[in-house]
Scaffold this motif. Structure first.
Motif, PDB file in Angstrom:
ATOM      1  N   HIS A 144      -9.117   3.723  -4.639  1.00 11.09           N
ATOM      2  CA  HIS A 144      -9.222   2.269  -4.492  1.00 11.09           C
ATOM      3  C   HIS A 144     -10.666   1.836  -4.710  1.00 11.09           C
ATOM      4  O   HIS A 144     -11.595   2.470  -4.223  1.00 11.09           O
ATOM      5  N   TRP A 193      -6.015   6.771   0.981  1.00 11.82           N
ATOM      6  CA  TRP A 193      -6.578   6.840  -0.369  1.00 11.82           C
ATOM      7  C   TRP A 193      -7.495   8.063  -0.473  1.00 11.82           C
ATOM      8  O   TRP A 193      -8.251   8.364   0.457  1.00 11.82           O
ATOM      9  N   TYR A 221      -3.663  -3.164   4.021  1.00 11.79           N
ATOM     10  CA  TYR A 221      -4.634  -2.278   3.381  1.00 11.79           C
ATOM     11  C   TYR A 221      -5.356  -1.450   4.431  1.00 11.79           C
ATOM     12  O   TYR A 221      -5.529  -0.227   4.274  1.00 11.79           O
ATOM     13  N   VAL A 252     -12.413   5.908  -1.732  1.00 11.03           N
ATOM     14  CA  VAL A 252     -12.632   4.467  -1.715  1.00 11.03           C
ATOM     15  C   VAL A 252     -14.012   4.210  -2.311  1.00 11.03           C
ATOM     16  O   VAL A 252     -15.021   4.716  -1.809  1.00 11.03           O
ATOM     17  N   GLN A 277       0.812  -1.216   0.000  1.00 10.07           N
ATOM     18  CA  GLN A 277       0.000   0.000   0.000  1.00 10.07           C
ATOM     19  C   GLN A 277       0.848   1.270   0.000  1.00 10.07           C
ATOM     20  O   GLN A 277       0.514   2.254  -0.663  1.00 10.07           O
ATOM     21  N   GLU A 281      -5.751   2.528   4.520  1.00  4.13           N
ATOM     22  CA  GLU A 281      -7.015   2.852   3.869  1.00  4.13           C
ATOM     23  C   GLU A 281      -7.334   4.343   3.942  1.00  4.13           C
ATOM     24  O   GLU A 281      -7.851   4.938   2.985  1.00  4.13           O
ATOM     25  N   LEU A 306       0.558   4.157  -2.881  1.00  2.00           N
ATOM     26  CA  LEU A 306       0.184   5.534  -2.553  1.00  2.00           C
ATOM     27  C   LEU A 306       1.307   6.527  -2.818  1.00  2.00           C
ATOM     28  O   LEU A 306       1.055   7.723  -2.985  1.00  2.00           O
ATOM     29  N   HIS A 319      -5.335   9.165  -5.884  1.00 11.07           N
ATOM     30  CA  HIS A 319      -5.219   7.721  -5.700  1.00 11.07           C
ATOM     31  C   HIS A 319      -6.580   7.198  -5.247  1.00 11.07           C
ATOM     32  O   HIS A 319      -7.108   7.639  -4.221  1.00 11.07           O
TER      33      HIS A 319
END
Length: 365
Positions: A103, A126, A119, A129, A90, A123, A94, A101
């Motif tokens: 996901h 990001w 992840y 998401v 990850q 998380e 990133l 970025h």
């Protein structure tokens, strides 16, 4: 935008379809295939390592990241897009130079099978998401995600379309999809009752002894255009959900009607909103109701076909392709709003599918 897209690139994969959707939406897309990490070939060194150590082979992860970094250096993307890249590094993802970025999780982002420790650690970093599960949005935000976007699943017209049959054999009922423990009992029960009138295709089903002892036709996976050909041979196509993902809809919710199949699925609010019950699909809440539907399909094949045709028109004239989902995602990144519902969308009351079909008058069926 220039999009560096990381995801599974095998023919028929949802990741490939979404990558193509971004290209169809007008963006410049370069794909780095992550299949060797996310889905290593059975009995390969990568697969054996993952089974023994419970994590992905480090040499395979490193090889994918070298390809990502070479591509980023040459392509200089605006957006790095990871399609379920939870088993990659990850931090390296990133740190790949780009303005954004994102996901994308095609499955339940709270199911341990669909995430990883690393992840979860990253998380929050990001920019966005994306999830196909409405219940994930609040969970993601509670875990610290910067921003979330819910999108429905989709279909790919390249693979999911009206198809000629490849055999004269016709089945009353069929299911095309992975074996799962929560699908076993209902499928075995259908095989016991309908025998040679049942088609089951997908990974894992041939390893179910109780199913093999019946007269049902059991086959391996049907990807790409093979999926649509399989759907064409079945009168009532089951849309079974994944309880581990807390599904209320799935990719099959779009792919089956897009291939012209009669949608016979579990009754959920999302299914009821997607297709009008009794006119464009048939829904069930119990095994007894499913058998009632199948008896009706056997007695009324022409009316069942009419419902399938209506479902096909509803899905294929709505905004349910991967290019439409790509546009929804880009609209969020650009601060725009896109109406994701097709014209004429109306939620419908959940009632008995067969009651609706039987009580409809005139040309509606």
């Amino acid at each position: 935008m220039k999009i560096l897209y990381i995801g599974d690139d095998w023919i028929g994969s949802n990741a490939r379809s979404l990558a193509d959707g971004f290209r169809q939406a007008g963006h410049d897309v370069v794909v780095v295939d992550s299949t060797s990490v996310s889905l290593p070939q059975r009995f390969s060194p990568n697969w054996l390592y993952s089974k023994i150590r419970g994590q992905r082979a480090p040499w395979s992860v490193a090889a994918v990241h070298r390809r990502i970094e070479r591509a980023a250096d040459e392509f200089r993307p605006d957006l790095v897009f990871g399609f379920k890249t939870v088993h990659l590094d990850q931090r390296r993802l990133l740190e790949t130079p780009a303005d954004l970025h994102v996901h994308y999780s095609p499955d339940d982002a709270s199911n341990p099978y669909n995430i990883s420790r690393q992840y979860l650690e990253f998380e929050h970093a990001w920019d966005l998401v994306v999830t196909t599960k409405q219940h994930n949005e609040a969970e993601l935000l509670a875990r610290g995600a910067k921003a979330t976007k819910f999108v429905m699943s989709a279909y790919d017209p390249v693979w999911h379309h009206l198809s000629a049959r490849r055999s004269t054999k016709r089945y009353l009922v069929g299911f095309v999809g992975n074996y799962r423990p929560d699908r076993r009992d209902i499928t075995v029960a259908l095989a016991g009752r309908y025998g040679e009138q049942l088609l089951v295709r997908g990974p894992g089903w041939r390893r179910v002894p109780a199913l093999r002892r019946t007269h049902a036709t059991i086959g391996g996976p049907a990807y790409g255009e093979h999926f649509s050909a399989a759907i064409a041979s079945v009168a009532a196509n089951l849309v079974l959900l994944n309880s581990d993902n807390r599904d209320t809809h799935t990719c099959r919710s779009f792919e089956v009607p897009a291939a012209g199949g009669l949608f016979v699925g579990e009754r959920t609010d999302e299914h009821a909103a997607l297709l009008t019950e009794g006119r464009e699909c048939l829904l069930f809440s119990s095994e007894a109701e499913l058998h009632e539907i199948l008896r009706w399909c056997e007695r009324q094949p022409d009316r069942a076909r009419t419902i399938a045709d209506a479902g096909y028109r509803r899905i294929t004239t709505g905004r349910h392709r991967y290019v439409d989902r790509a546009r929804e995602i880009v609209a969020v990144l650009e601060g725009r709003r896109v109406d994701a519902e097709p014209d004429g969308y109306e939620p419908v009351r959940a009632t008995s599918s067969v009651d609706n079909a039987s009580s409809t008058r005139g040309g509606a069926l």
